[in-house]
Design an enzyme around this catalytic site. Structure first.
Site, PDB file in Angstrom:
ATOM      1  N   HIS A 128      87.719 110.052  87.188  1.00  0.00           N
ATOM      2  CA  HIS A 128      88.506 108.936  87.700  1.00  0.00           C
ATOM      3  C   HIS A 128      88.031 107.622  87.095  1.00  0.00           C
ATOM      4  CE1 HIS A 128      85.069 109.549  90.446  1.00  0.00           C
ATOM      5  NE2 HIS A 128      85.087 108.237  90.633  1.00  0.00           N
ATOM      6  N   ARG A 147      72.524  99.156  97.239  1.00  0.00           N
ATOM      7  CA  ARG A 147      73.586  99.754  98.029  1.00  0.00           C
ATOM      8  C   ARG A 147      73.088 100.039  99.447  1.00  0.00           C
ATOM      9  NH1 ARG A 147      77.687 102.275  94.928  1.00  0.00           N
ATOM     10  NH2 ARG A 147      77.681 104.201  96.167  1.00  0.00           N
ATOM     11  N   CYS A 163      79.959  97.866  91.786  1.00  0.00           N
ATOM     12  CA  CYS A 163      80.427  99.095  91.144  1.00  0.00           C
ATOM     13  C   CYS A 163      81.447  99.745  92.078  1.00  0.00           C
ATOM     14  CB  CYS A 163      79.293 100.083  90.926  1.00  0.00           C
ATOM     15  SG  CYS A 163      77.697  99.335  90.546  1.00  0.00           S
ATOM     16  N   SER A 164      82.657  99.968  91.585  1.00  0.00           N
ATOM     17  CA  SER A 164      83.662 100.573  92.457  1.00  0.00           C
ATOM     18  C   SER A 164      84.801 101.123  91.605  1.00  0.00           C
ATOM     19  CB  SER A 164      84.176  99.543  93.474  1.00  0.00           C
ATOM     20  OG  SER A 164      84.936 100.175  94.483  1.00  0.00           O
ATOM     21  N   GLU A 223      79.209 111.612  90.826  1.00  0.00           N
ATOM     22  CA  GLU A 223      80.147 110.740  90.133  1.00  0.00           C
ATOM     23  C   GLU A 223      80.577 111.387  88.823  1.00  0.00           C
ATOM     24  OE1 GLU A 223      81.653 108.184  91.082  1.00  0.00           O
ATOM     25  OE2 GLU A 223      80.434 106.958  92.422  1.00  0.00           O
ATOM     26  N   GLU A 225      82.967 109.499  86.067  1.00  0.00           N
ATOM     27  CA  GLU A 225      83.760 108.286  85.941  1.00  0.00           C
ATOM     28  C   GLU A 225      83.994 107.889  84.490  1.00  0.00           C
ATOM     29  OE1 GLU A 225      82.642 105.902  90.027  1.00  0.00           O
ATOM     30  OE2 GLU A 225      81.518 105.389  88.216  1.00  0.00           O
TER      31      GLU A 225
END
Length: 309
Positions: A128, A147, A163-164, A223, A225
């Site tokens: 993604h 975080r 970060c997103s 993750e 990404e």
């Protein structure tokens, strides 16, 4: 208690397209909508939030854009939200990430929950689009965040400013000049760090490159990404959201190198996010020099996608 902490998760509603709605192909490739003389300035599009209500034409079209997307979470009997607080539960089940192939072409959408399950990542079904913001002040110090402890993935690790993920909504799917990603970055800088939109105009973000990486968080989460790296130099007002951020600090290059040393030595329990470490090891310090010289445009390369491990 924050407002978001009081929001309860509601499973998404399946919505059927009416015969009058044009097919999804009519919306691709995505372009900035044409505006009449009475329409708001295009910059205001970044404040548009597309919902899943039946009154939203765009939301109805995109909820059915990819019939193979898995947007409904497992049944509650499977306790998919075990251990999550209300804020993280809402984000994991309501936010839909943009699924892409390894060439960054949009192939569908899925919940943040499904995109971050390690078993889905291992099956190759969860790549993604994401972004990582590196915000510097006028002294050329980099803002870092730790975080929060309630984050589902990588809790309490130190990482870059924000970060997103851009979400599967109109304003964040705009491909031209990475505008959708920049809109999403502005949104999340406010959500996580309380930085007002006017402090970080979307046209001030410099997209410098894209990386593709995969990293486990624990046995369940991870993750996978295709991450846009966004740099911005602004003096900003910061008011961290404790649901998202445990701590913040500005660092210069020498101070960051000391953090890296401590993380490598296992001192003070300090940990860095895997994507941040990849950027540090491959790009950050040479790009930081461009920040100090005011020559960031010379560092940009948005044609390549760097596969890092």
């Amino acid at each position: 208690m924050s407002l978001t902490s009081r929001i309860l998760f509601t499973p998404p509603t399946t919505i059927k397209l009416s015969p009058s709605i044009p097919p999804p192909s009519a919306f691709c490739p995505l372009k900035t909508p044409s505006l009449s003389s009475n329409s708001p300035h295009p910059s205001l599009l970044r404040f548009t939030h597309i919902t899943k209500s039946p009154s939203s034409l765009f939301a109805r079209v995109f909820s059915s854009f990819n019939p193979t997307a898995t947007t409904t979470p497992p049944t509650m009997g499977d306790a998919p939200d075990a251990g999550m607080d209300a804020v993280q539960r809402r984000l994991m089940f309501e936010d839909e990430c943009i699924l892409v192939d390894e060439n960054d072409r949009v192939v569908g959408h899925d919940s943040k929950y499904n995109c971050h399950l390690w078993e889905n990542i291992l099956k190759g079904n969860a790549l993604h689009r994401a972004f990582s913001v590196f915000l510097f002040n006028s002294k050329h110090e980099l803002l870092l965040q730790q975080r929060s402890a309630t984050k589902v993935t990588f809790p309490l690790v130190w990482t870059n400013t924000c970060c997103s993920h851009p979400l599967y909504r109109e304003s964040e799917l705009i491909h031209e000049d990475a505008l959708g990603v920049r809109n999403a970055a502005q949104r999340k800088l406010f959500d996580e760090l309380g930085i007002p939109a006017e402090d970080v105009p979307v046209d001030q973000f410099s997209p410098l490159g894209r990386i593709l990486y995969k990293a486990p968080s624990d046995g369940k989460w991870g993750e996978h990404e295709l991450d846009y790296l966004l740099f911005i130099v602004r003096d900003v007002s910061v008011n961290p959201n404790p649901d998202e951020v445990a701590d913040i600090k500005y660092v210069n290059q020498d101070e960051l190198k000391e953090l890296l040393r401590k993380a490598d030595a296992g001192e003070e329990g300090l940990k860095l996010s895997p994507w941040f470490r990849l950027v540090v090891d491959n790009f950050l310090f040479k790009w930081w020099d461009h920040v100090e010289k005011g020559t960031l445009e010379e560092a940009a390369d948005m044609k390549a996608i760097h596969k890092l491990t």
